[in-house]
Design an enzyme around this catalytic site. Sequence first.
Site, PDB file in Angstrom:
ATOM      1  CG  ASP A   4      99.385  46.410 -71.515  1.00  0.00           C
ATOM      2  OD1 ASP A   4     100.068  45.402 -71.765  1.00  0.00           O
ATOM      3  OD2 ASP A   4      98.146  46.385 -71.454  1.00  0.00           O
ATOM      4  CG  HIS A  29      94.195  48.678 -72.052  1.00  0.00           C
ATOM      5  ND1 HIS A  29      93.398  47.752 -72.685  1.00  0.00           N
ATOM      6  CD2 HIS A  29      95.404  48.061 -71.909  1.00  0.00           C
ATOM      7  CE1 HIS A  29      94.084  46.635 -72.907  1.00  0.00           C
ATOM      8  NE2 HIS A  29      95.313  46.808 -72.439  1.00  0.00           N
ATOM      9  CG  HIS A  61     101.977  42.142 -75.279  1.00  0.00           C
ATOM     10  ND1 HIS A  61     101.491  43.370 -75.679  1.00  0.00           N
ATOM     11  CD2 HIS A  61     101.583  41.999 -73.993  1.00  0.00           C
ATOM     12  CE1 HIS A  61     100.829  43.936 -74.676  1.00  0.00           C
ATOM     13  NE2 HIS A  61     100.879  43.118 -73.636  1.00  0.00           N
ATOM     14  CD  GLU A  81      98.572  40.510 -74.255  1.00  0.00           C
ATOM     15  OE1 GLU A  81      98.280  40.081 -73.128  1.00  0.00           O
ATOM     16  OE2 GLU A  81      98.234  41.649 -74.639  1.00  0.00           O
ATOM     17  CD  GLU A  82      97.009  44.804 -75.093  1.00  0.00           C
ATOM     18  OE1 GLU A  82      95.883  44.387 -74.737  1.00  0.00           O
ATOM     19  OE2 GLU A  82      97.827  45.307 -74.298  1.00  0.00           O
ATOM     20  CG  ASP A  89     101.592  41.884 -70.014  1.00  0.00           C
ATOM     21  OD1 ASP A  89     101.332  43.096 -69.994  1.00  0.00           O
ATOM     22  OD2 ASP A  89     101.161  41.107 -70.890  1.00  0.00           O
TER      23      ASP A  89
END
Length: 357
Positions: A179, A322, A65, A211-212, A234
Amino acid sequence: MEDNTTGWLKQMAETPGVSGFEHRVKELLKKRLHGIAEVSYDKIGSIIFKKQGTNHMPKIMLAGHMDEIGFMVKNITKEGFLKFSTLGGWWEQVMLGQRVTVLTSRGDIPGVIGSKPPHILTPEERKKIVPKKEMYIDIGASSEEEAREFGVRPGDAVVPYSEFTVMKNPRLLMAKAWDNRIGCAIIADVMAALQQEIHPNTVYGVGTVQEEVGLRGAKTSAGVIDPDIAFAVDTCVAGDTPGVTTDQAASKLGKGVAICIYDASMIPHTKLRDFVIETAEQNHIPYQLEFTEGGGTDAGRIHIHGQGVPSLVLSIPTRYLHSHHSIIHRDDYEAAVDLLIAVLKRLDDKQYRDLVM
């Protein structure tokens, strides 16, 4: 001194692309794979690179992603501060005081996430985490009118700001957006390497969107490709920092590509999992097994496409996911590229039929 790979990873990490605003990342991938693969798209922004091998079947999808977590401007206060919504999963403790970039129609402008300072909080208030709804973005505007003159509008994307950094140990790389820019980088490297390799299949390298916020591009791009086999590439939580037990996160930086044995969105196809492990061992490629009880990847959507798609997740262990600054190990990245190439060289139609029968 910066080598070509370091420069490539720096570009991938620093390019802004929060969920729904992935177009700059898409252009970077197009530039990297120009003349190497056929290009197509789904209808919500995902990009698909096709590399034809010696056989049309099986069709193998590699999904990474393009989006990173970020924010969107919700409204502008009369004093010129920006209230925002989050795009993707944010933990309040890593947000406050961090620098961001607001992507406006008149260019990118800097800002910082703020709230009331601790000096004026009560002792009880200081013990509490500041909720997102009480935060704002300060762009240095004196009023709503001036903020609009800067080019800011509700709906503008806001991206975490972090400079790509090679750490004192040069194998460790710190940046925002690993990410999942590292997954996109791996897929692009694999597609480029396939020019020099014989592979008995058709490979589709996909940069998915959103994706998130719900694995959305995975669903739509799988609808375009109708794959026979899929790999999501990922990141996963690195379990080598203080306070994290092996039972919580087993993967460690520098120990190899992580092969997922379970996550909250998918139980991997066991025959495919075992085939990939066998390939890693035969080729002396370092790997580790990982599980994610509290999250999922694009494979969560792809594996239930149509009649079902045997799928597996390959991950890069990452510290501080994140947040504005996360850390990966270059050895794990290189192991992932090597493993995917080795797998793609073996996955012919007979092997595919053995997996699904």
